[in-house]
Design a protein around this motif. Structure first.
Motif, PDB file in Angstrom:
ATOM      1  N   UNK A 144      49.218  48.510  51.680  1.00  0.00           N
ATOM      2  CA  UNK A 144      50.450  48.008  51.077  1.00  0.00           C
ATOM      3  C   UNK A 144      50.419  48.365  49.589  1.00  0.00           C
ATOM      4  N   UNK A 145      51.116  49.427  49.223  1.00  0.00           N
ATOM      5  CA  UNK A 145      51.050  49.888  47.837  1.00  0.00           C
ATOM      6  C   UNK A 145      51.739  48.945  46.858  1.00  0.00           C
ATOM      7  N   UNK A 146      52.404  47.903  47.399  1.00  0.00           N
ATOM      8  CA  UNK A 146      52.959  46.868  46.529  1.00  0.00           C
ATOM      9  C   UNK A 146      51.968  45.719  46.351  1.00  0.00           C
ATOM     10  N   UNK A 147      50.865  45.757  47.102  1.00  0.00           N
ATOM     11  CA  UNK A 147      49.815  44.746  46.971  1.00  0.00           C
ATOM     12  C   UNK A 147      48.472  45.466  46.949  1.00  0.00           C
ATOM     13  N   UNK A 148      48.015  45.824  45.757  1.00  0.00           N
ATOM     14  CA  UNK A 148      46.790  46.606  45.621  1.00  0.00           C
ATOM     15  C   UNK A 148      45.536  45.749  45.699  1.00  0.00           C
ATOM     16  N   UNK A 149      45.704  44.462  46.042  1.00  0.00           N
ATOM     17  CA  UNK A 149      44.538  43.607  46.264  1.00  0.00           C
ATOM     18  C   UNK A 149      44.168  43.564  47.742  1.00  0.00           C
ATOM     19  N   UNK A 150      44.973  44.219  48.598  1.00  0.00           N
ATOM     20  CA  UNK A 150      44.764  44.194  50.043  1.00  0.00           C
ATOM     21  C   UNK A 150      44.283  45.546  50.545  1.00  0.00           C
ATOM     22  N   UNK A 151      43.219  45.532  51.336  1.00  0.00           N
ATOM     23  CA  UNK A 151      42.715  46.774  51.914  1.00  0.00           C
ATOM     24  C   UNK A 151      42.326  46.575  53.364  1.00  0.00           C
ATOM     25  N   UNK A 152      42.482  47.635  54.158  1.00  0.00           N
ATOM     26  CA  UNK A 152      42.029  47.610  55.551  1.00  0.00           C
ATOM     27  C   UNK A 152      40.695  48.358  55.629  1.00  0.00           C
ATOM     28  N   UNK A 153      39.696  47.721  56.216  1.00  0.00           N
ATOM     29  CA  UNK A 153      38.364  48.307  56.267  1.00  0.00           C
ATOM     30  C   UNK A 153      37.990  48.627  57.704  1.00  0.00           C
TER      31      UNK A 153
ATOM     32  N   UNK B 183      26.613  48.633  55.692  1.00  0.00           N
ATOM     33  CA  UNK B 183      27.619  49.573  55.192  1.00  0.00           C
ATOM     34  C   UNK B 183      28.902  48.838  54.788  1.00  0.00           C
ATOM     35  N   UNK B 184      29.327  47.884  55.623  1.00  0.00           N
ATOM     36  CA  UNK B 184      30.546  47.122  55.307  1.00  0.00           C
ATOM     37  C   UNK B 184      30.318  46.256  54.074  1.00  0.00           C
ATOM     38  N   UNK B 185      29.182  45.576  54.003  1.00  0.00           N
ATOM     39  CA  UNK B 185      28.893  44.732  52.840  1.00  0.00           C
ATOM     40  C   UNK B 185      28.877  45.552  51.551  1.00  0.00           C
ATOM     41  N   UNK B 186      28.266  46.726  51.603  1.00  0.00           N
ATOM     42  CA  UNK B 186      28.202  47.576  50.405  1.00  0.00           C
ATOM     43  C   UNK B 186      29.590  48.042  49.994  1.00  0.00           C
ATOM     44  N   UNK B 187      30.414  48.400  50.974  1.00  0.00           N
ATOM     45  CA  UNK B 187      31.784  48.821  50.677  1.00  0.00           C
ATOM     46  C   UNK B 187      32.585  47.655  50.079  1.00  0.00           C
ATOM     47  N   UNK B 188      32.488  46.479  50.688  1.00  0.00           N
ATOM     48  CA  UNK B 188      33.224  45.317  50.179  1.00  0.00           C
ATOM     49  C   UNK B 188      32.818  45.014  48.737  1.00  0.00           C
ATOM     50  N   UNK B 189      31.524  45.020  48.487  1.00  0.00           N
ATOM     51  CA  UNK B 189      31.037  44.730  47.140  1.00  0.00           C
ATOM     52  C   UNK B 189      31.546  45.768  46.145  1.00  0.00           C
ATOM     53  N   UNK B 190      31.557  47.033  46.564  1.00  0.00           N
ATOM     54  CA  UNK B 190      32.006  48.117  45.679  1.00  0.00           C
ATOM     55  C   UNK B 190      33.484  47.981  45.341  1.00  0.00           C
ATOM     56  N   UNK B 191      34.318  47.730  46.343  1.00  0.00           N
ATOM     57  CA  UNK B 191      35.762  47.728  46.077  1.00  0.00           C
ATOM     58  C   UNK B 191      36.263  46.420  45.466  1.00  0.00           C
ATOM     59  N   UNK B 192      35.484  45.325  45.598  1.00  0.00           N
ATOM     60  CA  UNK B 192      35.919  44.105  44.902  1.00  0.00           C
ATOM     61  C   UNK B 192      35.854  44.298  43.389  1.00  0.00           C
ATOM     62  N   UNK B 193      34.990  45.200  42.926  1.00  0.00           N
ATOM     63  CA  UNK B 193      34.943  45.482  41.487  1.00  0.00           C
ATOM     64  C   UNK B 193      36.184  46.234  41.031  1.00  0.00           C
ATOM     65  N   UNK B 194      36.953  46.757  42.011  1.00  0.00           N
ATOM     66  CA  UNK B 194      38.187  47.486  41.694  1.00  0.00           C
ATOM     67  C   UNK B 194      39.414  46.590  41.783  1.00  0.00           C
ATOM     68  N   UNK B 195      39.178  45.306  42.094  1.00  0.00           N
ATOM     69  CA  UNK B 195      40.297  44.358  42.103  1.00  0.00           C
ATOM     70  C   UNK B 195      40.783  43.953  43.481  1.00  0.00           C
ATOM     71  N   UNK B 196      40.173  44.466  44.545  1.00  0.00           N
ATOM     72  CA  UNK B 196      40.587  44.054  45.885  1.00  0.00           C
ATOM     73  C   UNK B 196      39.972  42.705  46.236  1.00  0.00           C
ATOM     74  N   UNK B 197      40.772  41.842  46.832  1.00  0.00           N
ATOM     75  CA  UNK B 197      40.298  40.489  47.175  1.00  0.00           C
ATOM     76  C   UNK B 197      40.657  40.083  48.605  1.00  0.00           C
ATOM     77  N   UNK B 198      41.450  40.914  49.292  1.00  0.00           N
ATOM     78  CA  UNK B 198      41.848  40.588  50.672  1.00  0.00           C
ATOM     79  C   UNK B 198      41.580  41.802  51.556  1.00  0.00           C
ATOM     80  N   UNK B 199      40.961  41.532  52.693  1.00  0.00           N
ATOM     81  CA  UNK B 199      40.573  42.625  53.577  1.00  0.00           C
ATOM     82  C   UNK B 199      40.964  42.331  55.015  1.00  0.00           C
TER      83      UNK B 199
END
Length: 205
Positions: A96-105, A123-139
């Protein structure tokens, strides 16, 4: 995604590296499997199409892809090619490019001998940790109804089932990273090291 093109994440069981053209032949062989096509809801591609897809994913701003390497094999064999150590991939899509805090993993451990050993979890934990530093909070994770091991894995990572689609035969699980969840995530990935990938120069597409 160009953001992670020079990033390597080193864990205990897995090493995450950017998806490059070097990885395409092995990935292409994996995706000939009817089982993997079914589990990932993918159509088979030609090798040329797979190279084009890799290039597209590297350039797309709404995708973050890492190839998953077996850390033990990668570290035990100096000079081993990444292709020989590949076990799967982990992806994040901005849906959702109108909600950049949401990502599908999504995660795929393609090598059958490497399943059930915690590689997908790390692998999932490392990815989640990496992208939360980019501002994502919902997966969100969308998983085939018959893929019980994957569903259980995401539930262990605090994802909760929020929807079922009988049309697509899949379930949707969701995680919202609150302050306490973020602290838990940091604890689970405190051993993961972020390092520069190779010489820091991206290959041209």
């Amino acid at each position: 995604m160009r953001l992670n093109q020079n990033t390597l994440l080193l864990g205990k069981k897995v090493v995450l590296v950017p998806y490059t053209s070097e990885h395409v032949p092995r990935y292409h062989e994996w995706m000939k499997s009817e089982e993997l096509q079914r589990l990932t809801a993918s159509e088979p591609l030609t090798l040329e199409q797979e190279y084009a897809m890799q290039c597209s994913w590297q350039e797309d701003a709404d995708k973050c892809t890492f190839i998953v390497l077996d850390a033990e094999k990668w570290q035990a064999q100096p000079g081993a090619t990444e292709e020989s150590c590949m076990v799967g991939d982990v992806n994040l899509f901005l849906t959702d490019l109108e909600d950049l805090t949401l990502g599908e993993i999504e995660v795929m451990i393609a090598e059958p001998s490497c399943r059930g050993k915690g590689l997908g979890t790390e692998a999932v934990l490392a990815m989640l940790s990496y992208v939360t530093t980019l501002g994502l909070t919902k997966f969100e994770a969308k998983i085939g109804q018959g893929n019980e091991p994957s569903i259980r894995m995401f539930q262990k990572l605090h994802f909760e089932q929020v929807a079922t689609s009988s049309v697509f035969q899949e379930v949707t699980l969701r995680l919202t990273v609150s302050e306490s969840e973020h602290q838990w995530l940091l604890e689970q990935t405190s051993h993961v090291e972020e390092k520069p990938y190779r010489d820091g120069s991206a290959e041209p597409c």
